[in-house]
Design an enzyme around this catalytic site. Structure first.
Site, PDB file in Angstrom:
ATOM      1  CE  LYS A  36      -0.666   0.315   5.034  1.00 16.24           C
ATOM      2  NZ  LYS A  36      -1.660   0.370   6.121  1.00 16.24           N
ATOM      3  NE  ARG A 129      -5.783  -1.998  11.951  1.00 14.30           N
ATOM      4  CZ  ARG A 129      -4.834  -2.036  11.028  1.00 14.30           C
ATOM      5  NH1 ARG A 129      -4.154  -0.946  10.728  1.00 14.30           N
ATOM      6  NH2 ARG A 129      -4.542  -3.172  10.413  1.00 14.30           N
TER       7      ARG A 129
END
Length: 357
Positions: A36, A129
């Site tokens: 990414k 998360r």
């Protein structure tokens, strides 16, 4: 090719890949190369593949589309959106998941495409998360195992992203125990047990990783740095990616703004120390292009003062160089700057590699 520009040294990057792959393989680990931060640039993905990385992970389907024709395992590492399940099944072979409703939608998309989609069940182990809660994982896995177009490929967890929680032997034991519990419940062996990201690197070779056989690595490979303590990985390069920016103004100016004070362009009220008159250079790069807080001038006599959307202000009073308008300054980048810069349409990218003999 103009400026600003990121110069990518493929030779240094390849050395990082080889160094890390070697250590992982010696400890019976595979790596998921996280793409990414460079938006799945094909040249870097090919470099990964050429050097033994057979699985890549990205958070954007748009990036995975770029490498649709690559013979490599493609993993969507951001929890899928229900609105994009068709593309998730089409462009990725595996996705990380933490919601049963989404997995059921992926199953329907798989049915339409006549394609079985692999999933890694993410479990929450403290960083807060993504992840199923440990106490719900067993029941959820049993339900998922009955879906015709979903295959549970493994289990995983995440560290050091939101809560800054560092993986340790206790976390490894928890993940191992959960893995074995699910395997017993489903009467199957987990193919992938993904024990975190670059923040787990410091554990390799130091403590038994037990059932963990996969590490997700982006920053460790790209910038040669583990992310638990921010230490350089021995033998790796931190400067495979260098930002180059052009100077558009050089002037001697006061160091404290004067006049009625309000907010800056980003709604903050910055504070400045009075250092008298200093020589300042302005470069044609800014916060729209980079996380300027993680830019580091290669010129040790230069100091970043601040940035707006389009301009970077650098104090060059203590530099040994005599800069002129149009000169290029170079910066090493932290992960935030790399991530934003490599994904910006306003930044040129230049790949450098020694010519074959």
């Amino acid at each position: 090719m103009g400026y600003p520009k990121i110069s990518i040294n493929l030779d240094k990057l390849e050395e990082n890949v080889k160094k890390i792959i070697d250590k992982l393989q010696r400890n019976n680990l595979n790596v998921m190369g996280i793409t990414k931060a460079f938006a799945c640039e094909k040249e870097i993905v090919q470099l990964f593949k050429n050097n033994g990385i057979n699985m890549v992970g990205d958070s954007r389907i748009l990036n995975l589309k770029k490498i649709e024709d690559f013979d490599i395992e493609k993993v969507l590492i951001r929890i899928p959106m229900i609105s994009s399940v068709e593309d998730v099944v089409k462009y990725s072979t595996i996705s990380l998941n933490s919601e049963l409703k989404t997995i059921e939608a992926l199953n329907e998309a798989g049915k339409k495409q006549n394609k079985i989609h692999g999933i890694i069940l993410m479990v929450e182990l403290g960083d807060l998360r993504e992840g199923f809660l440990p106490e719900e994982l067993e029941e959820v896995a049993l339900k998922i195992s009955k879906l015709d177009y979903i295959k549970i490929r493994g289990i995983g967890t995440n560290f050091s992203c939101i809560g800054g929680i560092i993986p340790d032997i206790n976390k490894i034991n928890q993940l191992t125990q959960l893995t074995e519990t699910i395997e017993k419940k489903l009467n199957m062996k987990m193919e992938i047990v993904s024990g975190g990201n670059s923040s787990s690197y410091h554990l390799i070779g130091e403590v038994p990783l037990k059932r963990i056989n996969n590490i997700r690595m982006g920053e460790g490979i790209l910038l040669g740095r583990e992310t638990a303590f921010g230490e350089n990985i021995e033998g790796c390069h931190e400067d495979s990616f260098i930002l180059q920016g052009e100077i558009v103004e050089i002037k001697n100016k006061k160091t404290v703004p004067y006049g009625k004070k309000g907010m800056d362009a980003f709604g903050k009220k910055p504070e400045f120390k009075d250092r008298g008159i200093r020589k300042r250079a302005i470069l044609a790069i800014g916060k729209q292009d980079f996380d300027c807080d993680s830019l580091y001038p290669l010129d040790k006599g230069a100091e970043i003062i601040g940035a707006s959307s389009d301009h970077l202000v650098v104090d060059i009073s203590d530099s040994d160089k005599e800069y002129e308008i149009g000169d290029i300054m170079e910066f090493q980048m932290g992960y935030g700057a790399l991530l934003r810069g490599m994904t910006s349409i306003y930044i040129d990218k230049e790949f450098k590699k020694k010519k074959a003999k």
